[in-house]
Write an enzyme that holds these catalytic residues in place. Sequence first.
Site, PDB file in Angstrom:
ATOM      1  N   HIS A   1      42.277  35.914  37.946  1.00  0.00           N
ATOM      2  CA  HIS A   1      43.149  36.629  38.885  1.00  0.00           C
ATOM      3  C   HIS A   1      42.333  37.531  39.807  1.00  0.00           C
ATOM      4  O   HIS A   1      42.466  37.474  41.044  1.00  0.00           O
ATOM      5  CB  HIS A   1      44.158  37.467  38.099  1.00  0.00           C
ATOM      6  CG  HIS A   1      45.066  38.275  38.968  1.00  0.00           C
ATOM      7  ND1 HIS A   1      46.292  37.822  39.389  1.00  0.00           N
ATOM      8  CD2 HIS A   1      44.937  39.511  39.517  1.00  0.00           C
ATOM      9  CE1 HIS A   1      46.869  38.720  40.147  1.00  0.00           C
ATOM     10  NE2 HIS A   1      46.064  39.771  40.244  1.00  0.00           N
ATOM     11  N   GLU A   2      41.481  38.351  39.208  1.00  0.00           N
ATOM     12  CA  GLU A   2      40.701  39.289  40.010  1.00  0.00           C
ATOM     13  C   GLU A   2      39.664  38.564  40.871  1.00  0.00           C
ATOM     14  O   GLU A   2      39.340  39.024  41.971  1.00  0.00           O
ATOM     15  CB  GLU A   2      40.006  40.318  39.105  1.00  0.00           C
ATOM     16  CG  GLU A   2      40.960  41.223  38.340  1.00  0.00           C
ATOM     17  CD  GLU A   2      41.903  41.983  39.260  1.00  0.00           C
ATOM     18  OE1 GLU A   2      41.507  42.302  40.408  1.00  0.00           O
ATOM     19  OE2 GLU A   2      43.043  42.252  38.837  1.00  0.00           O
TER      20      GLU A   2
END
Length: 364
Positions: free
Chosen positions: A29-30
């Site tokens: 996600h990051e």
Amino acid sequence: MPYDEVIIIINILLVLFAVLLFGMIIFIHEFGHFFTAKLSGIRVNEFAVGMGPTLFHVQKGETQYSLRLLPIGGYCAMEGEDESSEDERAFNNKPVWKRIIVVCAGAVMNILLGIVLMMILLGQQPAFTSTTVSQFAKDSALQSAGLKEGDRFYSVDGYRVFTDRDLSFALGTANAASVDIAVVRGKEKLFFHDVKMNTREYNGKPALVLDFYVKPIHKNPWTLLAKSGADTVSTVRLVWYSLVGLVTGRFGMNDMAGPVGAASAISQAASAGLKEGLLPAVNNILLMMMMITVNLGVVNLMPFPALDGGRLVFLLVEAVRGKPVNPKYEGWVHATGFALLMALMLIVTYSDILRLFTGKGLGG
């Protein structure tokens, strides 16, 4: 070494493995934010997996890469993201369309990961499951209600059915004593109201019995891709429906799970799969990861302060107005939202831990 001790060691290793997998989902996600920020020429000050005290960090160029203690999140700290900055490479000085892409990239990466995991799982199957009835079991309640072979499920209790996952979820949450079913027969849509389904006792409660069979879908590269995408969309719909259920009171706190609950669920799924063999255990883990990564992607796009969806709302307002909202006010909103989010995470984590020791969370 005694068998009981071996089982305990295996379960501990499974929990640690589950935590690592959860961290990988957060990393994906990051990394979506990080990758698109770098492509957009935005300065990234820190890329962190985890929250809380720093366990390890390394400086490479302008960016510090960190591993933090608590596996309950992560972040990609960009210059000018939460405050005004004169740096020409700051987030706040980039065109609004670039900022929208960066904000949405994390959730998109999670959902893409979900599709990939779904393809791995479905690729092992000889054929796929459809929503078209092929035959009925003996004394089938659906056949008695008037359904026929060749009928394609359209909805169950108003929940639109596109895939077998939709059908399983809709029937699994339906009241077996009275189910409204819609099917497509040829070019005609037919409705069957208040259908009483067959049930059996399961853990002291009546559980609905699926007394019909569906037609298979032939597997080829195109149907694999199409089915993987459709099943991922079905999972997204399930997440949204579940969130609505939490708001309306249909589901309670005991139905929610945070990182601890997710790790526990992954380890339990793996442990159950190991009873059948290594491959079933791996597949159970992949299925849980698929559910978690899609959940993370969907929830992060909710229009809640401090989440990606909350930032997206401010960017859309800026795109419409032609000028940004005062950063001071936006900062207050996100700070308040972050505090509420952390409070919710603590409550859910406490509920997860309570469930591990008592079998029940805060909701019962």
